[in-house]
Design an enzyme around this catalytic site. Sequence first.
Site, PDB file in Angstrom:
ATOM      1  N   ARG A  53       0.841  -1.204   0.000  1.00 40.63           N
ATOM      2  CA  ARG A  53       0.000   0.000   0.000  1.00 40.63           C
ATOM      3  C   ARG A  53       0.868   1.243   0.000  1.00 40.63           C
ATOM      4  NH1 ARG A  53      -1.476   1.423   4.662  1.00 40.63           N
ATOM      5  NH2 ARG A  53      -2.193  -0.623   5.353  1.00 40.63           N
ATOM      6  N   TYR A 105     -17.187  17.538 -13.840  1.00 42.33           N
ATOM      7  CA  TYR A 105     -17.577  16.134 -13.912  1.00 42.33           C
ATOM      8  C   TYR A 105     -18.590  15.827 -12.799  1.00 42.33           C
ATOM      9  CZ  TYR A 105     -17.006  11.085 -13.679  1.00 42.33           C
ATOM     10  OH  TYR A 105     -17.232   9.745 -13.653  1.00 42.33           O
ATOM     11  N   ASP A 177      -8.286  19.909 -12.778  1.00 40.53           N
ATOM     12  CA  ASP A 177      -8.530  18.581 -13.342  1.00 40.53           C
ATOM     13  C   ASP A 177      -8.222  18.674 -14.836  1.00 40.53           C
ATOM     14  OD1 ASP A 177      -9.644  16.334 -14.543  1.00 40.53           O
ATOM     15  OD2 ASP A 177     -11.300  16.204 -13.116  1.00 40.53           O
ATOM     16  N   LYS A 202      -9.148   7.848 -18.543  1.00 39.77           N
ATOM     17  CA  LYS A 202      -9.549   8.442 -19.815  1.00 39.77           C
ATOM     18  C   LYS A 202      -8.375   8.438 -20.803  1.00 39.77           C
ATOM     19  CE  LYS A 202     -13.197   8.876 -17.339  1.00 39.77           C
ATOM     20  NZ  LYS A 202     -13.588  10.087 -16.633  1.00 39.77           N
TER      21      LYS A 202
END
Length: 385
Positions: A53, A105, A177, A202
Amino acid sequence: MASSRNLKFASRAIHAGQEPDPTTGSIMPPVYQTSTYAQESPGVFKQHYDYGRTANPTRTALEANLAALEGGKHGICFASGCAATTALLHTLASGDHVVMSDDVYGGTFRIFDSVFAKLGIVLTMVDMTDANAFAAAFQPRTKLVWLETPTNPLLKIVDLELARDLAKKHQALLAVDNTFATPFLQNPLDYGVDVVCHSSTKYLGGHSDLLGGVLIVNDAGLAEKLHFIQNTTGAVPAPWDCFLLLRSTKTLHVRLERHCANAGKIAEFLAQHAKVERLIYPGLPSHPQYALATKQMRDAGGILTMLIKGDLAATKRFLERVQLFALAESLGGVESLIEHPAIMTHASIPPERRKVLGIGDNLVRLSVGIEDVDDLITDLDQALN
Ligand SMILES: *Cc1c(COP(=O)(O)O)cnc(C)c1O
């Protein structure tokens, strides 16, 4: 290897963060599919790796690669774009205020509105293309400005210099973003932006086969905070997904050139089509912020938004008739996608707000892929007629 900082974009895309594997010479970074690492003595590690992690060598390579593409110093990767956004919001405290662009978004709005509002984060949404309204949106406890440019789905362009000046004046962190533009077309860090966020699901991924997110920053203190949150809250990407992303970024520049070229041709075709009420594309002089788009972006990207002449029924009919464009959420893959924001990606935005924003029933968003552009145009034409 030469420092990737001196290399141009295409060379960084292929080489940054990646050296042939020292053990075997493997050209591609191995998928270190492991959850933990053997220690030589308690607390003594071979490198700095102790637990999956906290860090993983495949992820380390990806983080260096993505940071280099944005011209940034530190990349911090997450399991999705939403996980990246959430990590940044965890730097805030109850009572802090956030200024956000009004047409973001839908999932980003939902993180603020449904999760962090309950924890006492106060949100003001504003049309950042209106400089006066933008300046008036700040409050004494404004700690973060969050924006997308181009916005989603209306493709409004937010002036990064204006945003930086306002954020600096109010000592707020500025986050952009950059998912729609990608680092190939726009590098917000060059404008003095503090944090760049991507849904690497994306364009960075580009093949619609993975989920991922990243935050890229220059400030070492902020990077340390975000690494702490990444490790503590644990929404890290799997090694295999990091490997796939590293494979994808090698072709980002080549894919984006074709996305932009195809989108530009389709924009010109649709703009004069009898069944189209309005076509929105930052690369057309008819876009209200064409000059700003040309200044801030190297090209106009692969997303188009169009308003069909007619009502919801006519719009649905069109969406059912397209064949090469797949009717699906998401964007940025090599294949062309089409979607209906009011029913699909932006359904989590209340209907009254959608109306104010201009996300009507006849609005359709296209993510133009890299297929043959003539085939794409033929498909849209047959579905419109
Ligand atoms: C998809 C998307 C997100 C969210 O990313 P996920 O990877 O789906 O969590 C955030 N911002 C923009 C602009 C997006 O398109």
